[in-house]
Design an enzyme around this catalytic site. Structure first.
Site, PDB file in Angstrom:
ATOM      1  N   SER A  66       2.722  58.172  58.833  1.00 55.80           N
ATOM      2  CA  SER A  66       1.524  57.708  59.513  1.00 55.80           C
ATOM      3  C   SER A  66       0.419  58.764  59.627  1.00 55.80           C
ATOM      4  O   SER A  66      -0.732  58.406  59.850  1.00 55.80           O
ATOM      5  CB  SER A  66       1.900  57.214  60.911  1.00 55.80           C
ATOM      6  OG  SER A  66       2.327  58.295  61.720  1.00 55.80           O
ATOM      7  N   SER A  81       6.681  60.705  59.328  1.00 55.50           N
ATOM      8  CA  SER A  81       5.218  60.605  59.390  1.00 55.50           C
ATOM      9  C   SER A  81       4.460  61.906  59.140  1.00 55.50           C
ATOM     10  O   SER A  81       3.251  61.877  58.956  1.00 55.50           O
ATOM     11  CB  SER A  81       4.789  60.043  60.747  1.00 55.50           C
ATOM     12  OG  SER A  81       4.960  58.659  60.769  1.00 55.50           O
ATOM     13  N   LYS A  83      -4.468  64.884  64.905  1.00 56.39           N
ATOM     14  CA  LYS A  83      -4.061  63.486  64.690  1.00 56.39           C
ATOM     15  C   LYS A  83      -4.510  62.671  65.891  1.00 56.39           C
ATOM     16  O   LYS A  83      -4.429  63.148  67.036  1.00 56.39           O
ATOM     17  CB  LYS A  83      -2.538  63.404  64.491  1.00 56.39           C
ATOM     18  CG  LYS A  83      -2.055  62.009  64.081  1.00 56.39           C
ATOM     19  CD  LYS A  83      -0.545  61.958  63.846  1.00 56.39           C
ATOM     20  CE  LYS A  83      -0.086  60.553  63.449  1.00 56.39           C
ATOM     21  NZ  LYS A  83       1.370  60.463  63.256  1.00 56.39           N
TER      22      LYS A  83
END
Lengths: 95, 459
Positions: B141, B165, B66
């Site tokens: 996210s 997320s 990420k």
């Protein structure tokens, strides 16, 4: 709750944002909606309840007072800045 | 997961991952690919294997990172303009631990800028599309990480979960996503969002892969004072008998597909001899309001470090020092970043602190107490992750409150610090993945994963 233009500009100042004029109305509407939603919390009774600021199970984590070897060098860190001079970060004059 | 050996080379695993990454370029999963470094690392690993060395438990395994984990390879942008130029001189602890076991980072995955969002539409680089439907969101996210695993580009991906997320994008794409107990995995070298709820976790295709990653990454870190000593690898096995379901969330606000998926799993568990216990948790419905007070407050503090001076974006329009701060911040942050910072400053400002921030922290105590009581009655709670399956791109992005409502069932666990695993739970008629979450008491992460293997039998 109505959020006035002055209040948006005050919050922008606290947040250090140089808002564009075109952003102000949209942000006022968004913040009114958000603050309206979070205000629902008023209906929950919290009389006599202690606040919880963190959920970590431990307190007072000590370590020896020693300088740990640094992973990044001064040169590497300075290279992250937009402007450097004489081994320092350069900014416009303040006074 | 597929691990490199004398028979299967790391180079072939990595090359295959890049081929797939390029095949799905239109999904916009990656912010940047790490091809040159990854292939060089794979070659080195193959040489070590040929010499008979033990390379590690993740030898040659390609993974996606990420974009908010610091790594010396490529720029760590948090999918924002603010950090677009930021090249980290250090690796985050998670990257170090994974790579010490031989894992190879093939690229950085797209996310909502600074992890502020539930759809990956707030990325400065544009949204990631859902793994099976280009018109729908990937969730967020950590949207890019979820899709990278769902499309089998990589064996696993890292994520961060501040209020859902990891779990929500996992459920939107049909993979496993774990938010561990608060403090299990070091956050050193992860771009900070809300320090009292931020957790590092992973996306995988099986509970066993998740267990392997947890056994590698859990544990105390000298550079993160909020890490627990490794309890994960010492977890005593417990017998799971009683599963709780929450009555308060069984209503029309939750999509019928998801309620049916839950009912199906409950029936499966009953047939297996588990006792199903209905729980009343009336404070949980306030968790979203609590979350959107506490988290913006912490964001406003954490993101004040982005000043345009020491690293990151600096506005070219700034004429003096003050304008470097205010113009760099105004141009470098996305609208959602600004909304959250301003709401944070609102709830912390004098006159509003008691009514909002302090009130929310008291409510947080009540939420924690409610979980404690629930876990006296049940071993785990099984519940939806989000109110609906993946929604359409553009559907909610301009209406912050409707986007926030996506998080209504994922944020309570973050406020309480308890672990939660998103598990696949079938599909809608049109093939959209559905997910549920298994929530357990603190430090029950390993046993949750074991229980997930029981649920897996029904998939």
């Amino acid at each position: 709750m109505k959020i006035t233009r002055e209040e948006i500009l005050h919050l922008a100042k606290l947040s250090d944002f140089d808002l564009e004029e075109s952003e102000i109305d949209g942000l006022s509407k968004n913040l009114e909606d958000i603050i309206g939603y979070i205000s629902e919390l008023n209906t929950l009774d919290t009389e006599g309840v202690e606040p919880t600021y963190q959920v970590f199970e431990m307190e007072n984590i000590w370590r020896d007072d020693e300088i740990l070897p640094q992973e990044a060098t001064r040169e590497e860190l300075l290279a992250l800045t937009t402007e450097q001079a004489q081994d320092q970060i350069k900014v416009p004059k303040v006074l | 997961m597929k691990i490199a050996s004398k028979e299967v080379s790391a180079v072939s695993l990595v090359k295959e991952a890049f081929e797939k990454a390029k095949k799905y370029e239109d999904k916009h999963i990656f912010v940047s690919l790490n091809e040159e470094n990854a292939i060089a690392r794979a070659k080195e690993i193959d040489e070590r294997i040929a010499r008979g060395e033990n390379v590690g438990r993740l030898a040659g395994v390609p993974y996606a990172l990420k974009d908010n984990f610091l790594s010396k390879e490529g720029n760590t942008t948090a999918s924002s303009l603010m950090l677009e130029p930021f090249h980290s001189p250090i690796d985050s602890t998670t990257v170090k631990k994974l790579e010490a076991e031989g894992a190879i980072m093939i690229g950085r995955t797209n996310m909502d800028s600074f992890a502020h969002g539930s759809s990956t539409e707030n990325s400065y680089f544009g949204p990631t599309k859902n793994s099976i439907d280009d018109e729908r969101v990937s969730g967020g996210s950590s949207g890019g990480s979820a899709v990278a695993v769902a499309l089998d580009i990589v064996e696993f991906a890292t994520g961060t979960d501040t209020g859902g997320s990891i779990r929500q994008p996992a459920s939107f794409n049909g993979v496993y996503g774990l938010k561990p107990t608060y403090g299990t995995i070091s956050r050193y070298g992860v771009v900070a969002m809300a320090s009292s709820t931020d957790c590092v976790g992973f996306f995988t295709k099986t509970p066993d892969d998740m267990d392997l990653l947890m056994s590698i990454c859990a544990g105390q870190d000298k550079t993160d004072m909020t890490t627990l000593p490794d309890y994960y690898n010492e977890t005593p096995e417990t017998e799971v008998k009683r599963i709780g379901i929450i009555k308060d969330f069984d209503n029309d606000a939750v999509d019928k597909n998801i309620r049916d998926a839950l009912a199906k799993k409950v029936e499966f568990l009953e047939n297996k001899g588990y006792e199903i216990v209905e729980l009343e948790m009336p404070t949980l419905k306030y968790a979203l309001a609590v979350y959107y007070i506490i988290v913006p407050a912490e964001i406003s503090s954490n993101l004040s470090r982005h000043d345009g001076i020491r690293y990151g974006y600096r506005s070219k329009n700034a004429k003096d020092l003050g304008e470097i701060f205010s113009k760099s911040r105004n141009e470098g942050f996305m609208s959602e970043n600004k909304r959250r910072i301003m709401v944070g400053n609102f709830v912390l400002s004098s006159g509003f602190y008691d009514a909002y921030y302090l009130k929310a922290q008291k409510a947080r105590t009540k939420i924690i107490e409610e979980y404690n009581k629930a876990f006296e009655k049940v071993d785990f709670i099984l519940m939806p992750v989000s109110p609906s399956p993946a929604f359409k791109l553009g559907e909610k992005v301009n209406d912050p409150v409707s986007m926030y409502l996506e998080d209504v069932m994922s944020v309570p666990t973050n406020l309480a610090g308890v672990p939660s695993l998103a598990v696949p739970a079938g599909k809608t008629k049109s093939g959209l993945p559905l997910g549920l979450q298994v929530v357990g008491p603190r430090r029950s992460d390993k046993n949750i994963l074991k229980f997930a293997k029981v649920l897996e039998e029904d998939e």
